[in-house]
Design a protein around this motif. Structure first.
Motif, PDB file in Angstrom:
ATOM      1  N   GLN A 114      25.389 -64.570 -11.818  1.00 19.10           N
ATOM      2  CA  GLN A 114      23.950 -64.370 -11.652  1.00 19.10           C
ATOM      3  C   GLN A 114      23.673 -63.002 -11.043  1.00 19.10           C
ATOM      4  OE1 GLN A 114      22.794 -67.716  -9.206  1.00 19.10           O
ATOM      5  NE2 GLN A 114      21.626 -68.615 -10.877  1.00 19.10           N
ATOM      6  N   SER A 115      22.491 -62.473 -11.360  1.00 22.33           N
ATOM      7  CA  SER A 115      22.113 -61.190 -10.765  1.00 22.33           C
ATOM      8  C   SER A 115      21.543 -61.437  -9.372  1.00 22.33           C
ATOM      9  CB  SER A 115      21.102 -60.455 -11.638  1.00 22.33           C
ATOM     10  OG  SER A 115      19.910 -61.195 -11.698  1.00 22.33           O
ATOM     11  N   ALA A 116      21.682 -60.413  -8.531  1.00 17.75           N
ATOM     12  CA  ALA A 116      21.182 -60.495  -7.164  1.00 17.75           C
ATOM     13  C   ALA A 116      20.433 -59.211  -6.848  1.00 17.75           C
ATOM     14  CB  ALA A 116      22.344 -60.670  -6.193  1.00 17.75           C
TER      15      ALA A 116
ATOM     16  N   VAL B 122      28.725 -66.514  -0.183  1.00 15.95           N
ATOM     17  CA  VAL B 122      28.564 -66.020  -1.551  1.00 15.95           C
ATOM     18  C   VAL B 122      28.792 -64.521  -1.507  1.00 15.95           C
ATOM     19  CG1 VAL B 122      26.947 -65.723  -3.453  1.00 15.95           C
ATOM     20  CG2 VAL B 122      26.918 -67.834  -2.116  1.00 15.95           C
ATOM     21  N   LYS B 123      29.626 -64.018  -2.407  1.00 18.41           N
ATOM     22  CA  LYS B 123      29.912 -62.589  -2.452  1.00 18.41           C
ATOM     23  C   LYS B 123      29.364 -62.002  -3.735  1.00 18.41           C
ATOM     24  CE  LYS B 123      33.970 -63.009   0.427  1.00 18.41           C
ATOM     25  NZ  LYS B 123      35.288 -62.530   0.724  1.00 18.41           N
TER      26      LYS B 123
ATOM     27  N   ALA C 283      14.139 -67.673  -6.872  1.00 17.18           N
ATOM     28  CA  ALA C 283      14.817 -66.848  -5.878  1.00 17.18           C
ATOM     29  C   ALA C 283      15.291 -67.690  -4.706  1.00 17.18           C
ATOM     30  CB  ALA C 283      13.890 -65.755  -5.374  1.00 17.18           C
ATOM     31  N   VAL C 284      16.442 -67.300  -4.176  1.00 21.24           N
ATOM     32  CA  VAL C 284      16.977 -67.871  -2.943  1.00 21.24           C
ATOM     33  C   VAL C 284      17.133 -66.711  -1.982  1.00 21.24           C
ATOM     34  CG1 VAL C 284      18.936 -69.040  -1.889  1.00 21.24           C
ATOM     35  CG2 VAL C 284      18.223 -69.676  -4.185  1.00 21.24           C
ATOM     36  N   ASP C 285      16.438 -66.764  -0.855  1.00 25.34           N
ATOM     37  CA  ASP C 285      16.524 -65.691   0.136  1.00 25.34           C
ATOM     38  C   ASP C 285      17.564 -66.036   1.187  1.00 25.34           C
ATOM     39  OD1 ASP C 285      14.601 -64.009  -0.929  1.00 25.34           O
ATOM     40  OD2 ASP C 285      12.958 -64.984   0.150  1.00 25.34           O
TER      41      ASP C 285
ATOM     42  N   THR D 267      25.738 -58.528  -8.648  1.00 23.60           N
ATOM     43  CA  THR D 267      26.097 -59.723  -9.405  1.00 23.60           C
ATOM     44  C   THR D 267      26.946 -60.630  -8.525  1.00 23.60           C
ATOM     45  OG1 THR D 267      26.127 -58.429 -11.445  1.00 23.60           O
ATOM     46  CG2 THR D 267      27.231 -60.564 -11.506  1.00 23.60           C
ATOM     47  N   VAL D 268      26.637 -61.898  -8.531  1.00 21.21           N
ATOM     48  CA  VAL D 268      27.450 -62.868  -7.787  1.00 21.21           C
ATOM     49  C   VAL D 268      28.813 -62.948  -8.461  1.00 21.21           C
ATOM     50  CG1 VAL D 268      27.699 -65.300  -7.118  1.00 21.21           C
ATOM     51  CG2 VAL D 268      25.435 -64.212  -7.079  1.00 21.21           C
ATOM     52  N   PHE D 269      29.886 -62.671  -7.693  1.00 23.27           N
ATOM     53  CA  PHE D 269      31.213 -62.738  -8.300  1.00 23.27           C
ATOM     54  C   PHE D 269      32.108 -63.786  -7.656  1.00 23.27           C
ATOM     55  CE2 PHE D 269      31.878 -59.617  -4.960  1.00 23.27           C
ATOM     56  CZ  PHE D 269      33.146 -59.898  -4.487  1.00 23.27           C
TER      57      PHE D 269
END
Length: 182
Positions: A145-147, A181-182, A20-22, A162-164
């Motif tokens: 990736q999922s978020a 990051v969106k 995880a990245v917070d 999802t990171v798009f």
């Protein structure tokens, strides 16, 4: 003397490993369109409210051009018959939505005089989370990736996303580079 290694038997199992990245971010429209009139005039009728879903091509409001306002005001002084005649002869301008979306701003009231640069409405197509990631973490994030998103207003509810998009250009603040990051 050296002791011999001891082994213990265990059952192998498949499971997901995650890292995880917070970070923090803001909820904002992906596309926000501001609607301005094609000319100055007076707002005659508003057909939508904030929060309404609209389709591209839907009429948001009716407005009279400055010329129509002058003619109708003069006709009103001449009597109801003249006013009704000119109201039917000289039609109002339709303010139309250019996209499908949600009305997120209604910046006018009926009867208000507006200029060509007045923002009448703002429409958003969908909401996204725009987050800033430190350059040391950005290498661990990939498109697709999922978020897991937790909103301050709903701390017990996790929203999946999802990171798009990962913007290529970083921003330097306090000698630290961050990427959106969106």
């Amino acid at each position: 003397t050296k002791r011999k290694p001891r082994y213990r038997q265990a059952a192998a199992a498949l499971r997901d490993l995650s890292e995880a990245v917070d970070t923090t971010g803001v909820v904002e429209p992906e596309n926000r369109v501001e609607i301005q009139p094609s000319a100055g005039g007076r707002i005659e009728e508003i057909l939508v409210e904030e929060g309404d879903k609209v389709r591209a091509g839907e009429v948001l409001a009716l407005m009279s051009s400055s010329d129509r306002v002058a003619i109708l005001d003069a006709a009103r002084a001449a009597g109801d018959d003249q006013y009704d005649k000119w109201k039917e002869t000289y039609k109002p301008i339709k303010v139309i939505s250019p996209i499908d979306g949600t009305v997120i701003l209604k910046n006018v009231v009926q009867g208000q005089t507006v200029g060509a640069s007045t923002v009448l409405f703002a429409i958003s197509d969908k909401l996204i989370v725009s987050a800033s990631l430190d350059e040391s973490d950005i290498g661990r994030v990939r498109k697709g990736q999922s978020a897991s998103i937790v909103l301050d207003s709903y701390p017990d509810k996790t929203v999946r996303g999802t990171v798009f998009k990962i913007l290529d250009e970083g921003t330097t603040k306090n000698n630290a580079v961050t990427y959106t990051v969106k």
